[in-house]
Design a protein around this motif. Structure first.
Motif, mmCIF file in Angstrom:
data_model
loop_
_atom_site.group_PDB
_atom_site.id
_atom_site.type_symbol
_atom_site.label_atom_id
_atom_site.label_comp_id
_atom_site.label_asym_id
_atom_site.label_seq_id
_atom_site.Cartn_x
_atom_site.Cartn_y
_atom_site.Cartn_z
ATOM 1 N N PHE A 6 -9.835 33.741 4.819
ATOM 2 C CA PHE A 6 -9.497 35.100 4.379
ATOM 3 C C PHE A 6 -10.439 36.097 5.065
ATOM 4 O O PHE A 6 -9.997 37.101 5.647
ATOM 5 C CB PHE A 6 -9.661 35.147 2.856
ATOM 6 N N ASN A 7 -11.736 35.816 5.006
ATOM 7 C CA ASN A 7 -12.734 36.741 5.539
ATOM 8 C C ASN A 7 -12.613 36.913 7.049
ATOM 9 O O ASN A 7 -12.972 37.967 7.595
ATOM 10 C CB ASN A 7 -14.135 36.236 5.195
ATOM 11 N N ARG A 8 -12.099 35.918 7.724
ATOM 12 C CA ARG A 8 -12.046 35.952 9.182
ATOM 13 C C ARG A 8 -10.755 36.557 9.736
ATOM 14 O O ARG A 8 -10.500 36.468 10.933
ATOM 15 C CB ARG A 8 -12.256 34.542 9.749
ATOM 16 N N VAL A 9 -9.985 37.215 8.886
ATOM 17 C CA VAL A 9 -8.825 37.942 9.425
ATOM 18 C C VAL A 9 -9.267 39.009 10.415
ATOM 19 O O VAL A 9 -8.509 39.388 11.317
ATOM 20 C CB VAL A 9 -7.975 38.578 8.297
ATOM 21 N N TRP A 10 -10.499 39.478 10.295
ATOM 22 C CA TRP A 10 -11.034 40.486 11.218
ATOM 23 C C TRP A 10 -11.189 39.933 12.628
ATOM 24 O O TRP A 10 -11.320 40.700 13.588
ATOM 25 C CB TRP A 10 -12.372 41.007 10.701
ATOM 26 N N SER A 41 -3.396 45.140 11.620
ATOM 27 C CA SER A 41 -3.551 43.704 11.849
ATOM 28 C C SER A 41 -3.992 42.980 10.589
ATOM 29 O O SER A 41 -3.456 41.917 10.241
ATOM 30 C CB SER A 41 -4.576 43.462 12.967
ATOM 31 N N VAL A 42 -4.994 43.538 9.906
ATOM 32 C CA VAL A 42 -5.509 42.879 8.702
ATOM 33 C C VAL A 42 -4.473 42.923 7.581
ATOM 34 O O VAL A 42 -4.274 41.931 6.864
ATOM 35 C CB VAL A 42 -6.847 43.521 8.276
ATOM 36 N N ILE A 43 -3.789 44.047 7.428
ATOM 37 C CA ILE A 43 -2.743 44.129 6.401
ATOM 38 C C ILE A 43 -1.664 43.074 6.639
ATOM 39 O O ILE A 43 -1.252 42.359 5.710
ATOM 40 C CB ILE A 43 -2.129 45.542 6.367
ATOM 41 N N GLU A 44 -1.197 42.954 7.880
ATOM 42 C CA GLU A 44 -0.148 41.975 8.189
ATOM 43 C C GLU A 44 -0.611 40.551 7.891
ATOM 44 O O GLU A 44 0.146 39.740 7.332
ATOM 45 C CB GLU A 44 0.247 42.085 9.656
ATOM 46 N N GLN A 45 -1.840 40.233 8.258
ATOM 47 C CA GLN A 45 -2.343 38.881 8.008
ATOM 48 C C GLN A 45 -2.483 38.593 6.517
ATOM 49 O O GLN A 45 -2.173 37.482 6.058
ATOM 50 C CB GLN A 45 -3.697 38.700 8.686
ATOM 51 N N LEU A 46 -2.940 39.576 5.758
ATOM 52 C CA LEU A 46 -3.102 39.355 4.324
ATOM 53 C C LEU A 46 -1.760 39.303 3.607
ATOM 54 O O LEU A 46 -1.612 38.570 2.620
ATOM 55 C CB LEU A 46 -3.995 40.437 3.722
ATOM 56 N N GLN A 47 -0.791 40.033 4.084
ATOM 57 C CA GLN A 47 0.552 39.903 3.514
ATOM 58 C C GLN A 47 1.076 38.484 3.716
ATOM 59 O O GLN A 47 1.661 37.891 2.792
ATOM 60 C CB GLN A 47 1.487 40.929 4.148
ATOM 61 N N ALA A 48 0.869 37.936 4.914
ATOM 62 C CA ALA A 48 1.304 36.564 5.187
ATOM 63 C C ALA A 48 0.506 35.576 4.333
ATOM 64 O O ALA A 48 1.072 34.612 3.781
ATOM 65 C CB ALA A 48 1.139 36.250 6.671
ATOM 66 N N PHE A 49 -0.792 35.792 4.222
ATOM 67 C CA PHE A 49 -1.648 34.926 3.401
ATOM 68 C C PHE A 49 -1.206 34.983 1.940
ATOM 69 O O PHE A 49 -1.151 33.956 1.248
ATOM 70 C CB PHE A 49 -3.100 35.376 3.545
ATOM 71 N N GLY A 50 -0.878 36.186 1.462
ATOM 72 C CA GLY A 50 -0.420 36.334 0.082
ATOM 73 C C GLY A 50 0.873 35.582 -0.176
ATOM 74 O O GLY A 50 1.028 34.937 -1.223
ATOM 75 N N ARG A 51 1.813 35.662 0.770
ATOM 76 C CA ARG A 51 3.064 34.906 0.605
ATOM 77 C C ARG A 51 2.787 33.416 0.562
ATOM 78 O O ARG A 51 3.365 32.680 -0.251
ATOM 79 C CB ARG A 51 4.031 35.238 1.744
ATOM 80 N N TRP A 56 -1.676 45.246 -0.688
ATOM 81 C CA TRP A 56 -2.578 44.857 0.389
ATOM 82 C C TRP A 56 -3.123 46.048 1.165
ATOM 83 O O TRP A 56 -4.255 46.005 1.666
ATOM 84 C CB TRP A 56 -1.900 43.865 1.331
ATOM 85 N N GLU A 57 -2.352 47.119 1.292
ATOM 86 C CA GLU A 57 -2.873 48.300 1.982
ATOM 87 C C GLU A 57 -4.098 48.839 1.247
ATOM 88 O O GLU A 57 -5.126 49.155 1.868
ATOM 89 C CB GLU A 57 -1.803 49.383 2.098
#
Length: 263
Positions: free
Chosen positions: A123-127, A49-59, A67-68
């Motif tokens: 960013f921090n609240r992706v959890w 879940s966190v990896i997917e959200q950060l990938q989207a945030f990065g884009r 990101w992994e």
């Protein structure tokens, strides 16, 4: 509790547990009134879940990193941060605060710059937006028809509430470390849950994918259910692949847990 009998129910998809294990299950179920759940890892797939959200945030932000690796580095602060609080080396700090301290370090280490404070908080609240494992909602819904369901997590109240709304998790209540100002496996977490739920220890079953959590719960008289999550930490996971003790119930997912616990 010392001397308390233990009844272990092993459920297999290839048998009918109601016919094979009925007598053992009946004896176990006679006393259980509430189930309390570890959340991160047991109920939600935090890593994917966190990896997917950060990938989207990065884009969205034009940030390119591995990101992994970032998420694995970020997660590495979780247990040491809680242990620092438990041992008095750090004043009370909730999990959001522990992650934020590590995030500020990692942003520099990975060369991520230019984020506003609002973007860093986001960013921090992706959890707070971790998705449940595929079996979870159906399993919890079945269990809720007969038992009180609560979290018993090291996560924060806001995080667990947001995650429940995001993932459709049908909790009856939220119990967590932030309420007790103690992290698992401190005894105060388990004692306080027992007291607040108004039950005897053996009337509460701790459900977790982590042997240490079940070991602590059992030490305080609670029933135990082990649900392995073999990919919690990704394909290279080496911990909690198998039950380390004869937990009262050992199942592969929460649908099987519902089958084992239905009367």
């Amino acid at each position: 509790m010392a001397g308390q009998p233990t009844f272990t129910v092993h459920i297999s998809l290839t048998v009918n547990p109601k016919s094979v294990y009925l007598d053992v299950a009946e004896r176990l179920l006679m006393s259980v009134k509430a189930l309390v759940f570890d959340v991160f890892g047991t109920v939600v797939d935090w890593r994917s879940s966190v990896i997917e959200q950060l990938q989207a945030f990065g884009r969205e932000q034009g940030i390119t990193v591995h990101w992994e690796a970032f998420v694995d580095d970020w997660k590495s602060c979780y247990r040491p941060g809680m242990d620092a609080v438990r041992e008095g080396r750090l004043p009370w700090t909730n999990v959001d605060g522990i992650y934020r301290k590590q995030l500020d370090i990692l942003l520099g280490a990975y060369g991520i710059t230019g984020l506003s404070e609002a973007e860093t908080i986001r960013f921090n609240r992706v959890w707070h937006r971790c998705k449940p494992w595929p079996d979870v909602v159906a399993g919890l819904t079945r269990l809720k028809a007969q038992y009180v369901l609560s979290t018993l997590s090291n996560g924060d109240v806001a995080c667990l509430v947001n995650m429940a709304r995001y993932g459709g998790l049908p909790w009856d209540c939220i119990l967590c470390a932030e309420i007790f100002r103690h992290y698992k496996p401190d005894p105060e977490v388990y004692h306080s849950a027992i007291e607040l739920l108004g039950c005897e220890p053996a009337e509460i079953m701790m459900v977790a994918a982590h042997n240490y959590d079940l070991r602590a719960a059992r030490a305080h008289g609670m029933r135990t259910a082990f649900v392995p999550r073999l990919l919690e930490y990704g394909p290279g996971q080496t911990s909690d692949l198998t039950p380390e003790e004869d937990w009262d119930v050992i199942v592969s997912d929460l649908r099987e847990l519902a089958t084992a616990m239905e009367t």
